[in-house]
Scaffold this active site. Structure first.
Site, mmCIF file in Angstrom:
data_model
loop_
_atom_site.group_PDB
_atom_site.id
_atom_site.type_symbol
_atom_site.label_atom_id
_atom_site.label_comp_id
_atom_site.label_asym_id
_atom_site.label_seq_id
_atom_site.Cartn_x
_atom_site.Cartn_y
_atom_site.Cartn_z
ATOM 1 N N HIS A 136 -9.253 -7.252 7.996
ATOM 2 C CA HIS A 136 -8.622 -6.158 8.750
ATOM 3 C C HIS A 136 -8.729 -6.355 10.260
ATOM 4 O O HIS A 136 -8.106 -5.618 11.023
ATOM 5 C CB HIS A 136 -9.251 -4.804 8.384
ATOM 6 N N LYS A 155 0.814 -1.212 0.000
ATOM 7 C CA LYS A 155 0.000 0.000 0.000
ATOM 8 C C LYS A 155 0.849 1.264 0.000
ATOM 9 O O LYS A 155 0.553 2.222 -0.715
ATOM 10 C CB LYS A 155 -0.934 0.012 1.208
ATOM 11 N N ARG A 204 -5.320 -6.623 12.295
ATOM 12 C CA ARG A 204 -4.622 -5.361 12.581
ATOM 13 C C ARG A 204 -5.363 -4.560 13.641
ATOM 14 O O ARG A 204 -4.761 -4.001 14.555
ATOM 15 C CB ARG A 204 -4.504 -4.503 11.314
ATOM 16 N N HIS A 217 0.090 4.257 10.436
ATOM 17 C CA HIS A 217 -0.964 5.205 10.082
ATOM 18 C C HIS A 217 -0.384 6.608 9.976
ATOM 19 O O HIS A 217 0.653 6.918 10.561
ATOM 20 C CB HIS A 217 -2.071 5.191 11.133
#
Length: 184
Positions: A132, A66, A135, A158
């Site tokens: 997800h 990503k 995580r 993040h």
């Protein structure tokens, strides 16, 4: 996109692992993905492309799909044990989470297969589980263990603590409860 939850207790995370193995009739593939995902906090897209060559001693070194950033993740005892067990059980596999079916021989397990396995267990437990959730669970368990939002933000890679707070599911009710917990 469907919203999935963080699992908020270690006990529930362990139950998910057991149910994933039971639902797969003893095959530990999905349970191993769950455990490794919670231990490393990797995105599912990165998790499923891991090879045994990505493991460099005590660390996992990858380039995130990503972000394109290189990450070096220290492997804890649980993650190292899982890698060792999978390597011993599947010495010819290139991928850490590889399938053995004739249709997908030599390929990593698919995201859809993982999502379906997680959803089935989530439905049994009344949780919105998805890819997800690993995580999110890692972030939530760190948060409930007293780690700072800034540190969790860094672990999850993040862009801001606000993103992390929303991601792990800090609710308005939890914020409201602090007013009762810290009055004088």
């Amino acid at each position: 996109m469907k919203i999935v939850e963080a699992v908020k207790t270690e006990s529930d995370a362990e139950t998910i692992s057991r149910k994933l193995t039971l639902n797969a009739k003893g095959n530990t593939l999905y349970a191993d993905i769950w455990r490794f995902g919670v231990n490393t906090a990797l995105r599912i897209s990165d998790l499923l492309t891991l090879t045994f060559d990505d493991v460099q001693g005590e660390r996992l070194v990858i380039t995130e799909g990503k972000t394109g950033k290189t990450r070096s993740i220290k492997l804890n005892t649980s993650a190292k044990t899982l890698i060792g067990r999978r390597r011993a059980a599947h010495p010819t596999h290139a991928y850490l989470f590889q399938v053995d079916s004739n249709r997908a021989k030599g390929k990593a397990v698919s995201r859809i297969a993982v999502a379906n396995a997680f959803k089935a267990v989530g439905d049994e437990m009344g949780l919105a589980l998805g890819t997800h959730s690993m995580r999110k669970t890692r972030g939530w368990l760190m948060h409930s263990g007293g780690k700072s939002i800034e540190l969790i933000c860094k672990v999850l890679n993040h862009s801001s603590p606000a993103v992390t707070m929303a991601y792990i599911g800090i609710t308005q009710a939890e914020v409201d409860a602090t007013y009762d917990d810290f009055g004088f």
